[in-house]
Structures are given as C-alpha cells and as structure tokens.
Design an enzyme around this catalytic site. Sequence first.
Site, mmCIF file in Angstrom:
data_model
loop_
_atom_site.group_PDB
_atom_site.id
_atom_site.type_symbol
_atom_site.label_atom_id
_atom_site.label_comp_id
_atom_site.label_asym_id
_atom_site.label_seq_id
_atom_site.Cartn_x
_atom_site.Cartn_y
_atom_site.Cartn_z
ATOM 1 N N TYR A 158 -38.826 6.018 -6.347
ATOM 2 C CA TYR A 158 -38.981 6.687 -4.951
ATOM 3 C C TYR A 158 -38.162 7.967 -4.647
ATOM 4 O O TYR A 158 -38.602 9.024 -4.152
ATOM 5 C CB TYR A 158 -38.212 5.649 -4.083
ATOM 6 C CG TYR A 158 -38.582 6.042 -2.608
ATOM 7 C CD1 TYR A 158 -39.485 5.939 -1.749
ATOM 8 C CD2 TYR A 158 -37.211 6.465 -1.828
ATOM 9 C CE1 TYR A 158 -39.466 6.466 -0.287
ATOM 10 C CE2 TYR A 158 -37.278 6.518 -0.417
ATOM 11 C CZ TYR A 158 -38.393 6.626 0.444
ATOM 12 O OH TYR A 158 -38.425 7.050 1.633
ATOM 13 N N SER A 168 -36.153 12.229 1.846
ATOM 14 C CA SER A 168 -35.228 10.939 2.298
ATOM 15 C C SER A 168 -33.886 11.079 1.834
ATOM 16 O O SER A 168 -33.672 11.639 0.899
ATOM 17 C CB SER A 168 -35.566 9.386 1.568
ATOM 18 O OG SER A 168 -34.861 8.327 1.816
HETATM 19 P P1 NAP Z 1 -43.997 2.708 7.581
HETATM 20 O O1 NAP Z 1 -43.418 2.230 8.846
HETATM 21 O O2 NAP Z 1 -44.267 1.778 6.278
HETATM 22 O O3 NAP Z 1 -45.192 3.423 7.894
HETATM 23 C C1 NAP Z 1 -46.147 4.042 6.898
HETATM 24 C C2 NAP Z 1 -47.150 4.826 7.499
HETATM 25 O O4 NAP Z 1 -47.968 5.486 6.520
HETATM 26 C C3 NAP Z 1 -48.195 3.771 7.929
HETATM 27 O O5 NAP Z 1 -48.806 4.324 9.203
HETATM 28 C C4 NAP Z 1 -49.343 3.565 6.918
HETATM 29 O O6 NAP Z 1 -50.433 3.284 7.368
HETATM 30 C C5 NAP Z 1 -49.165 4.952 6.192
HETATM 31 N N1 NAP Z 1 -49.652 4.929 4.740
HETATM 32 C C6 NAP Z 1 -49.408 4.309 4.126
HETATM 33 N N2 NAP Z 1 -50.322 4.478 2.843
HETATM 34 C C7 NAP Z 1 -50.992 5.811 3.289
HETATM 35 C C8 NAP Z 1 -51.931 6.317 2.472
HETATM 36 N N3 NAP Z 1 -52.151 6.140 1.255
HETATM 37 N N4 NAP Z 1 -52.672 7.315 3.125
HETATM 38 C C9 NAP Z 1 -52.516 7.670 4.633
HETATM 39 N N5 NAP Z 1 -51.527 6.849 5.238
HETATM 40 C C10 NAP Z 1 -50.742 5.917 4.502
HETATM 41 O O7 NAP Z 1 -42.996 3.899 7.024
HETATM 42 P P2 NAP Z 1 -41.831 4.636 7.834
HETATM 43 O O8 NAP Z 1 -40.418 4.015 7.841
HETATM 44 O O9 NAP Z 1 -42.387 4.998 9.074
HETATM 45 O O10 NAP Z 1 -41.788 5.999 6.779
HETATM 46 C C11 NAP Z 1 -42.480 7.072 7.264
HETATM 47 C C12 NAP Z 1 -42.004 8.281 6.313
HETATM 48 O O11 NAP Z 1 -40.396 8.434 6.381
HETATM 49 C C13 NAP Z 1 -42.167 8.057 4.685
HETATM 50 O O12 NAP Z 1 -42.688 9.204 4.111
HETATM 51 C C14 NAP Z 1 -40.756 7.414 4.226
HETATM 52 O O13 NAP Z 1 -40.552 7.642 2.723
HETATM 53 C C15 NAP Z 1 -39.906 8.366 4.980
HETATM 54 N N6 NAP Z 1 -38.493 7.694 5.250
HETATM 55 C C16 NAP Z 1 -38.393 6.399 5.716
HETATM 56 C C17 NAP Z 1 -37.039 6.010 5.987
HETATM 57 C C18 NAP Z 1 -36.665 4.571 6.728
HETATM 58 O O14 NAP Z 1 -35.831 4.142 6.487
HETATM 59 N N7 NAP Z 1 -37.865 4.152 7.311
HETATM 60 C C19 NAP Z 1 -36.060 6.714 5.489
HETATM 61 C C20 NAP Z 1 -36.324 8.007 4.838
HETATM 62 C C21 NAP Z 1 -37.589 8.365 4.825
HETATM 63 P P3 NAP Z 1 -51.552 2.265 6.539
HETATM 64 O O15 NAP Z 1 -50.929 0.821 7.068
HETATM 65 O O16 NAP Z 1 -53.062 2.525 7.455
HETATM 66 O O17 NAP Z 1 -51.613 2.518 5.278
#
Ligand code: NAP
Length: 263
Positions: free
Chosen positions: A171, A158
């Site tokens: 985080y 991130s």
């Molecule tokens: P999100 O919308 O909250 O989606 C997270 C996904 O991960 C969901 O499909 C969830 O499914 C799954 N998940 C959570 N815990 C899990 C587990 N123990 N095993 C398997 N699946 C699991 O998050 P996002 O924003 O798309 O983020 C995706 C990645 O990008 C993450 O690594 C995050 O740190 C990174 N990121 C995001 C941002 C941002 O601003 N959004 C910025 C930088 C980095 P379930 O509901 O089935 O658990």
Amino acid sequence: MIHHASHRTAYFEEHIMSQTETKRVAIVTGASRGIGAEIARRLARDGFAVAVNYASSAKEADAIVAELREAGGAALAVKADVANADDVRRMFATVEAQLGPVDALVNNAGVLKAVPLADTSDALYDQTFGINVRGTFNTLREAAARMNNGGRIVNFSSTTLALNMPGYAIYNATKAAVEAFTHVFAKELRGRGITVNAVAPGPVATSLFLDGKTDEQIATFSKMPPLERLGQPDDIASVVAFLVGPDAGWVNGQVLRANGGIA
Ligand code: NAP
C-alpha cells in the site's frame, strides 16, 4: 405570474441554463462511499457539478447523486474502473457530454489490504497497484489532454507512508508512486494554470480503515493523533475543498497531511 411559452424558454435560457453553464465541473473517483462520497457532497455545496465515479457500488452512487440533486446540485453517477484506461476515457467523455469539460479531478479511489509483504499474493499486489497507481495514472493522463486550463487536481496518498508500519509495504509503495506523480505532473502542466496536489490522510473512519480490525486495534489507532480521535470523512473533504477552491491557487506540487498530528 403567467409565463408565455417563449418567455418560459427565455427565462430558462437566461437563468437556469446559465446557472449550469457557469458551474465548474468536478470528477471525484470512488465517490460511492467513504471519503469520496463526502467530497462529492462538499464540492456540490461549493457549487461544482459533480461526477460521482464508482466501480461496482451503483446503488450507493445513485443514492449520492439523488441526494445532491435534491439539494439543488448538478450531479451524475459514472461507472468506471479507474484501473482500466478505456473506462477512464469513456468516463471523461460522458462527463464532458453531460456536465461539461472538467475543472477539478479528485483521484480518491483506492484500496487497502494490510498484509505482510512475504504473504502478499500476486493478485493482491496487482489489484493494489492497478487501482491506486494505474488508476491515478489513467485519470492524470486523460486530464492532461482534456482538463480546462486553470483546473485543480487532488491525488490521494496516505499518512501510512510516513509511519512505516508492518503490513503496509505494498500500500505504501502505491502511495509513494502517487506522491511521485504529484510532484512531477505539477511541473509537466507548466503554462496551463492547473495545480496538482495530494492529500495524505491519517486513519479515517470508513470501511477501508475499519473493516477487518478489532475494536482494540481501532482504539489504538484512535489514540495515535495528539487530537485523540479518528478522522471523519468531512475532515478530509474540507481539505480537498480548500485545494480545489480559490484560496489554494498558489499551492502546487504539495502533499498535505491531514491526520490530527500523527506524523
Ligand atoms: P472506501 O470507503 O473503501 O471507499 C473507496 C471508494 O473507492 C468506493 O467508492 C469504491 O467504490 C471506490 N473504488 C474502489 N475501487 C475502484 C475502482 N477500481 N474504480 C473506481 N472506484 C473504485 O475508502 P476511503 O477510506 O474512503 O478511501 C478513499 C481514499 O483515501 C483512498 O485512496 C485511500 O487510500 C485514502 N486513504 C484512506 C484512509 C482511511 O483511513 N480511510 C487513510 C489514508 C488514505 P466501488 O465499491 O464502486 O468500487
């Protein structure tokens, strides 16, 4: 045209089976919503058979799979808590049995709860490290033994790691660990033709980022990049598509920040 039964079988074997057999296979962890769901859509469009991993959101994962199949793709929903090594082993076995050996692994599953270090509970610490760090470790360890030579691995860091904002100590520590895995694992896979890179997104409009923030906080984040908007999931999916695609064959052990220029 009327097909004799045996002709139909021959046609199927020649055209349909060969199509699925030649599809590269991708696992996208945490693909039931947000960035992961968009990566699954993009990789399916790019010709991958896609395993849509989730931990608890079965309905959402099934809906993504139905959408990909409707568009002519091969897809499979696979339940596995990435923090659990047995779940991850089972996930690889299921994907291999149903889609074939894995060519691309996208370690997208992750959680964020921004809390000052002093107020962080043991449970939140364990959950964040369990999913973000152990989850990535579990799939990497499995991938080392099971992935096809010539494969591609994309981990998720991130841009918050470069910003050092209050509330992000735990985080950011997990994402620092993911970046360390990325650099070392790329070298440990010497001779296999497998690349290991990481993407470090800036703020992206998903529930992980939006939940719990006021409109004012969201507006402040939106103004941070010189491009003056939040990222959208497809901004990140296209970077992942590049890293797992033919054009990134010489990119290895790198962290690619996709954030509109914040840092
Ligand atoms: P999100 O919308 O909250 O989606 C997270 C996904 O991960 C969901 O499909 C969830 O499914 C799954 N998940 C959570 N815990 C899990 C587990 N123990 N095993 C398997 N699946 C699991 O998050 P996002 O924003 O798309 O983020 C995706 C990645 O990008 C993450 O690594 C995050 O740190 C990174 N990121 C995001 C941002 C941002 O601003 N959004 C910025 C930088 C980095 P379930 O509901 O089935 O658990």
